[in-house]
Write an enzyme that holds these catalytic residues in place. Structure first.
Site, PDB file in Angstrom:
ATOM      1  N   HIS A  16       0.831  -1.202   0.000  1.00 29.02           N
ATOM      2  CA  HIS A  16       0.000   0.000   0.000  1.00 29.02           C
ATOM      3  C   HIS A  16       0.865   1.252   0.000  1.00 29.02           C
ATOM      4  O   HIS A  16       0.368   2.357   0.174  1.00 29.02           O
ATOM      5  CB  HIS A  16      -0.934   0.005   1.218  1.00 29.02           C
ATOM      6  CG  HIS A  16      -2.019  -1.032   1.119  1.00 29.02           C
ATOM      7  ND1 HIS A  16      -1.804  -2.363   1.414  1.00 29.02           N
ATOM      8  CD2 HIS A  16      -3.311  -0.948   0.731  1.00 29.02           C
ATOM      9  CE1 HIS A  16      -2.926  -3.035   1.231  1.00 29.02           C
ATOM     10  NE2 HIS A  16      -3.854  -2.195   0.814  1.00 29.02           N
ATOM     11  N   ASN A  17       2.172   1.065  -0.149  1.00 26.82           N
ATOM     12  CA  ASN A  17       3.105   2.192  -0.186  1.00 26.82           C
ATOM     13  C   ASN A  17       3.341   2.546  -1.664  1.00 26.82           C
ATOM     14  O   ASN A  17       3.923   1.764  -2.418  1.00 26.82           O
ATOM     15  CB  ASN A  17       4.411   1.744   0.495  1.00 26.82           C
ATOM     16  CG  ASN A  17       5.484   2.804   0.452  1.00 26.82           C
ATOM     17  OD1 ASN A  17       5.642   3.517  -0.525  1.00 26.82           O
ATOM     18  ND2 ASN A  17       6.251   2.891   1.519  1.00 26.82           N
ATOM     19  N   ALA A  18       2.870   3.723  -2.074  1.00 33.57           N
ATOM     20  CA  ALA A  18       2.897   4.088  -3.493  1.00 33.57           C
ATOM     21  C   ALA A  18       4.315   4.120  -4.069  1.00 33.57           C
ATOM     22  O   ALA A  18       4.548   3.660  -5.188  1.00 33.57           O
ATOM     23  CB  ALA A  18       2.226   5.439  -3.696  1.00 33.57           C
ATOM     24  N   GLY A  19       5.279   4.640  -3.293  1.00 32.33           N
ATOM     25  CA  GLY A  19       6.652   4.737  -3.786  1.00 32.33           C
ATOM     26  C   GLY A  19       7.253   3.358  -4.008  1.00 32.33           C
ATOM     27  O   GLY A  19       7.897   3.090  -5.035  1.00 32.33           O
ATOM     28  N   GLU A  47      -1.796  -6.647   9.788  1.00 28.56           N
ATOM     29  CA  GLU A  47      -0.941  -6.108  10.839  1.00 28.56           C
ATOM     30  C   GLU A  47       0.438  -6.768  10.738  1.00 28.56           C
ATOM     31  O   GLU A  47       0.525  -8.000  10.596  1.00 28.56           O
ATOM     32  CB  GLU A  47      -1.559  -6.409  12.206  1.00 28.56           C
ATOM     33  CG  GLU A  47      -1.138  -5.391  13.247  1.00 28.56           C
ATOM     34  CD  GLU A  47      -1.565  -5.830  14.635  1.00 28.56           C
ATOM     35  OE1 GLU A  47      -0.817  -5.560  15.587  1.00 28.56           O
ATOM     36  OE2 GLU A  47      -2.623  -6.468  14.729  1.00 28.56           O
ATOM     37  N   ASP A  76       8.957  -6.168   2.452  1.00 29.07           N
ATOM     38  CA  ASP A  76       9.108  -5.521   3.758  1.00 29.07           C
ATOM     39  C   ASP A  76      10.522  -4.980   3.818  1.00 29.07           C
ATOM     40  O   ASP A  76      11.486  -5.697   3.517  1.00 29.07           O
ATOM     41  CB  ASP A  76       8.850  -6.480   4.917  1.00 29.07           C
ATOM     42  CG  ASP A  76       8.570  -5.679   6.186  1.00 29.07           C
ATOM     43  OD1 ASP A  76       7.506  -5.044   6.254  1.00 29.07           O
ATOM     44  OD2 ASP A  76       9.425  -5.666   7.094  1.00 29.07           O
ATOM     45  N   PHE A 157      11.400   8.001  -2.272  1.00 31.64           N
ATOM     46  CA  PHE A 157      10.372   8.083  -1.235  1.00 31.64           C
ATOM     47  C   PHE A 157      11.031   7.802   0.114  1.00 31.64           C
ATOM     48  O   PHE A 157      12.231   7.511   0.199  1.00 31.64           O
ATOM     49  CB  PHE A 157       9.240   7.078  -1.515  1.00 31.64           C
ATOM     50  CG  PHE A 157       9.645   5.635  -1.421  1.00 31.64           C
ATOM     51  CD1 PHE A 157      10.289   5.003  -2.474  1.00 31.64           C
ATOM     52  CD2 PHE A 157       9.399   4.901  -0.266  1.00 31.64           C
ATOM     53  CE1 PHE A 157      10.672   3.675  -2.384  1.00 31.64           C
ATOM     54  CE2 PHE A 157       9.779   3.565  -0.171  1.00 31.64           C
ATOM     55  CZ  PHE A 157      10.419   2.953  -1.236  1.00 31.64           C
ATOM     56  N   GLY A 158      10.223   7.868   1.159  1.00 33.28           N
ATOM     57  CA  GLY A 158      10.682   7.479   2.491  1.00 33.28           C
ATOM     58  C   GLY A 158      11.957   8.199   2.919  1.00 33.28           C
ATOM     59  O   GLY A 158      12.049   9.437   2.857  1.00 33.28           O
ATOM     60  N   ASP A 160      14.876   8.166   1.511  1.00 34.11           N
ATOM     61  CA  ASP A 160      15.840   8.361   0.422  1.00 34.11           C
ATOM     62  C   ASP A 160      16.638   9.667   0.515  1.00 34.11           C
ATOM     63  O   ASP A 160      17.833   9.675   0.196  1.00 34.11           O
ATOM     64  CB  ASP A 160      15.127   8.311  -0.943  1.00 34.11           C
ATOM     65  CG  ASP A 160      14.880   6.878  -1.412  1.00 34.11           C
ATOM     66  OD1 ASP A 160      15.524   5.964  -0.867  1.00 34.11           O
ATOM     67  OD2 ASP A 160      14.056   6.693  -2.315  1.00 34.11           O
TER      68      ASP A 160
END
Ligand code: ITT
Length: 199
Positions: A16-19, A47, A76, A157-158, A160
């Site tokens: 669900h993380n777009a990047g 979860e 992950d 993203f994140g 970076d």
């Protein structure tokens, strides 16, 4: 047990993380696979109760494969800072809070490092390919480097903008996608996945 080969058809990208999902699609592009993302299907986010990257990747891939009846690829990943005893590590997404505020997460890394001169860090990525019958193959890659503040660059993203891989002088957020894919933790795990499952 030998890894199971993926010989074509639909593949769920269980993120669900777009990047992250964009990078996985870029890596999958040469393989002519019909990619569907978990977001498009409105799949629930399980979860992440695992204590390792691989455990969490398997849990996400299995949940998506069971829900859809299709093979599912999950990622992950996270950033481990040496001077913070490996934190944020598997909690990298959680440091950004529910609003996914990575400026705040990067500021927290800077604050927790304080005056510590040790800026070593690494990104880790586990990729798991799960099948509806429960079979699952997992692969892990990493890239080592150092942190810089203030953050630099707008790509990626994140975390970076604060990470510089060994041998480079630009952050991951200053690299083009092909430059990042030449060395990233995700690309390293992907290379193993390709060798075991796609060839
Ligand atoms: P999904 O579980 O839905 O895939 P998520 O963002 O929750 O999305 P993770 O639990 O694996 O995914 O968290 C990984 C976090 O680590 C991610 O949110 C980023 O902040 C960071 N991260 C991982 N790979 C990265 C990369 O290539 N560049 C920058 N940050 C990265």
């Amino acid at each position: 047990m030998a890894a199971r080969r993926f010989t074509g058809g639909k593949l769920i990208v269980a993120s669900h993380n777009a990047g992250k999902a964009r990078e996985i699609r870029e890596l999958l592009a040469p393989f002519n696979i019909d990619v569907i993302s978990a977001g498009e299907l409105n799949l629930p986010e399980p979860e992440e109760t695992g204590t390792t990257y691989i455990a969490n990747a398997e849990l996400k891939a299995r949940a998506a494969a069971t829900a859809t009846g299709l093979p599912a690829l999950a990622d992950d990943s996270g950033m481990s800072v040496d001077a913070l005893n490996g934190a944020p590590g598997i909690y990298s997404a959680r440091w950004a809070g529910p609003s996914k505020d990575f400026a705040a997460a990067m500021a927290r890394v800077e604050t927790e490092l304080g005056e510590n001169p040790n800026r070593r860090a690494r990104f880790v990525c586990a990729l798991s390919l799960a099948w509806p019958d429960g079979h699952c193959d997992s692969f892990e890659g990493d890239v080592k480097g150092r942190l810089v503040f203030p953050a630099r660059g707008t790509k990626g993203f994140g975390y970076d903008p604060i990470f510089i891989a060994d041998g480079y002088d630009v952050t991951f957020a200053e690299m083009t996608p092909p430059e990042k894919h030449a060395i990233s933790h995700r690309a390293q795990a992907f290379e193993q996945l390709v060798r075991a499952c796609f060839q």
